[in-house]
Design an enzyme around this catalytic site. Structure first.
Site, short mmCIF file in Angstrom:
data_model
loop_
_atom_site.label_atom_id
_atom_site.label_comp_id
_atom_site.label_asym_id
_atom_site.label_seq_id
_atom_site.Cartn_x
_atom_site.Cartn_y
_atom_site.Cartn_z
N GLU A 23 0.82 -1.22 0.00
CA GLU A 23 0.00 0.00 0.00
C GLU A 23 0.85 1.26 0.00
OE1 GLU A 23 -2.98 -0.69 3.08
OE2 GLU A 23 -4.16 -1.79 1.61
N GLU B 233 -5.44 -8.52 -1.75
CA GLU B 233 -6.19 -8.40 -0.50
C GLU B 233 -7.63 -8.05 -0.86
OE1 GLU B 233 -4.89 -5.63 2.56
OE2 GLU B 233 -2.80 -6.02 2.08
C1 BG6 Z 1 -4.80 -3.08 4.33
C2 BG6 Z 1 -3.52 -3.58 4.92
O1 BG6 Z 1 -4.82 -1.72 4.53
O2 BG6 Z 1 -6.00 -3.43 4.90
C3 BG6 Z 1 -3.68 -4.66 5.95
O3 BG6 Z 1 -2.59 -3.95 3.95
C4 BG6 Z 1 -4.91 -4.43 6.79
O4 BG6 Z 1 -2.50 -4.77 6.68
C5 BG6 Z 1 -6.12 -4.46 5.86
O5 BG6 Z 1 -5.07 -5.34 7.83
C6 BG6 Z 1 -7.45 -4.27 6.55
O6 BG6 Z 1 -7.44 -3.08 7.27
P1 BG6 Z 1 -7.71 -3.06 8.83
O7 BG6 Z 1 -7.43 -1.66 9.24
O8 BG6 Z 1 -9.13 -3.44 9.00
O9 BG6 Z 1 -6.76 -4.04 9.43
#
Ligand code: BG6
Length: 475
Positions: free
Chosen positions: A168, A369
């Site tokens: 990111e 993701e």
């Molecule tokens: C992304 C990251 O921003 O989103 C992760 O790469 C993160 O590390 C994921 O866990 C979900 O966001 P959050 O804040 O709910 O953990």
């Protein structure tokens, strides 16, 4: 094409620093996630765990990989925690125990037939580099990162086919301490920080590409950003312009630089308008240009879309742009529901993003993701997470449309996440896993693993190459 291709990389992804724990074991140093002072998401009560144990993936990784294998994963993205390899960041030599740990993980994945996808920095810069050097705002830290990348790739060469340089990368200027180990110096304003940090992390990315390709020419390298498209709040041209500006600066900027090797005109204009000059040497420009010719794919995370409007209370155009960039007024899209954390669920936004990126960059894309955070409880050893199943059903339908109808070249889909871990805000309450890890906010309980209902659902999805999304799980 009527089906996703046979070598489509189905699987999942995890950020190790959020799951491992073992935070001072085997020579590991503290990192920026360990020391992060969390600012809660709007409206969320502060319930932050420390990172000493997290979900104890450090000690359970083989068991966790066994679960991934049982689901049928073809690929698994994990991150090599930088402060396990170089505990202080500026150490002369890498920590052998750290390298051995990840090599063992890779060997075990390969043994199980799972392709490792390795992220080289994911919220895990050694804290010493943040405190003593101010993270990626300092060019020396780019050199330390380059060394970290070299240590990892030297060790894993020939075993790892896919690398991701920087998790990111576009969020570095918005969350500088967690994403880039940096804080704003007193003599710098927010726009200057935005510009310099953007350039520095792009240089870091480019140097990583060069190092990986030099050490292991067969490896494939991708840049990665945290993607959330911004839609105009209304069809007024002011709102469309606002959303366009935000999308460029927030979403496209890193990929525009990575793929062209140049700073785009809108970014140069942003700096000119504000009389900002960045430290960006001829040598760095040469490396960024050279790396742009070697990039194999573009990876991104996708959870939600956002809304942007122009602000009638601001007349000055520069001020207005600054507000669009930095003043999050929490606008909501009336068409979508949100999870408890206010993240609006927009599955077709994923198709839109795939089509948009593919037509803008003409490069293979990789979703690394995608998932939903839910507050869940274990009852009699079970978690009925139908909400997660429904989220995935809609998002996978959307990617199938993008690939099979719109012709997008998509390498794979990595769900977030195989197991529970601490959220980026260090919450255990916000769970993402297909496998539940038995711990509470304060009580670590027994850290036992329990497949949730979605585990079996996803297993069937992978088995049927994404055909059977309606499968009824006997759970
Ligand atoms: C992304 C990251 O921003 O989103 C992760 O790469 C993160 O590390 C994921 O866990 C979900 O966001 P959050 O804040 O709910 O953990």
């Amino acid at each position: 094409m009527s089906r996703l291709k046979e070598d489509f990389l189905w699987g999942g992804a995890l950020s190790n620093v959020q799951a491992e724990g073992g935070y001072l074991e085997d020579g590991k140093g503290l990192n920026v996630y360990d020391t992060l002072e969390v600012v809660p998401e709007p409206g969320i009560a502060p319930m932050f765990c420390d990172t000493a144990v997290a979900t104890d993936h450090y000690h359970h990784y083989k068991e966790d990989i066994d679960y991934m294998a049982e689901m049928g994963f073809k690929a698994y993205r994990f991150s090599v925690v930088w402060s396990r390899i170089h505990p202080m960041g500026d150490d002369e030599k890498p920590n052998e125990a750290g390298l051995a740990y990840y090599e063992d993980m890779v060997d075990y994945l390969l043994e199980k037939g799972i392709e490792p996808v390795v992220s080289l920095v994911h919220f895990d810069m050694p804290d010493h580099l943040a405190k003593e050097y101010n993270g990626f705002l300092n060019k020396k830290v780019i050199d330390f990162y380059e060394k970290h990348v070299a240590s990892v790739v030297e060790r894993l060469k020939g075993k790892v086919k896919y690398y991701i340089t920087y998790n990111e990368i576009n969020l570095a200027p918005y969350h500088p301490s967690l994403v880039a180990g940096a804080h704003k110096p007193d003599d710098m304003n927010q726009e200057e920080l935005f510009a310099q940090l953007t350039v520095n992390v792009e240089v870091a990315h480019a140097k990583a590409v060069e190092v990986i390709k030099r050490i292991d020419p067969k490896a494939q390298v991708g840049g990665m950003l945290g993607h959330a498209p911004f839609y105009p709040l209304t069809c007024k041209s002011e709102d469309i312009l606002a959303a366009d500006f935000k999308n460029k600066m927030h979403n496209y900027l890193p990929f525009d630089i990575m793929t062209s090797g140049e700073l785009p005109v809108y970014f140069l204009n942003f700096m000119n308008q504000r009389h900002i000059s960045v430290d960006y040497s001829e040598e760095e420009r040469r490396i960024v240009k050279s790396a742009s010719t070697k990039l194999d794919y573009l990876a991104f995370s996708y959870y939600r879309s956002n809304v942007q409007s122009s602000f009638e209370d601001i007349e000055d155009l520069t001020e207005l742009e600054n507000a669009i960039l930095f003043d999050n007024r929490g606008l909501k899209n009336p068409h979508y529901q949100a999870n408890e954390w206010g993240w609006q669920i927009d599955s077709e936004g994923l198709r839109y993003s795939l089509v948009d990126f593919y037509h803008r960059y003409h490069k293979p894309l990789f979703i690394v993701e995608n998932g939903i955070g839910i507050d869940e409880k274990l009852v009699n050893g079970k978690v009925y997470d139908d909400e997660r199943i429904s989220y995935y059903q809609k998002h996978i339908t959307s990617i199938k449309r993008a690939v099979l109808h719109d012709g997008v070249d998509l390498m794979g889909y990595l769900a977030w996440s195989p197991i529970d871990f601490l959220s980026s805000h260090k919450e255990i309450r916000k769970r993402y896993g297909f496998v539940y890890v038995n711990r509470d906010f304060e009580d670590l309980l027994d850290l036992k693993r329990y497949p949730k209902k979605s585990f079996y659902w996803y297993q069937k999805v992978i088995q049927t190459q994404g055909e059977d999304l309606d499968n009824q799980v006997d759970y």
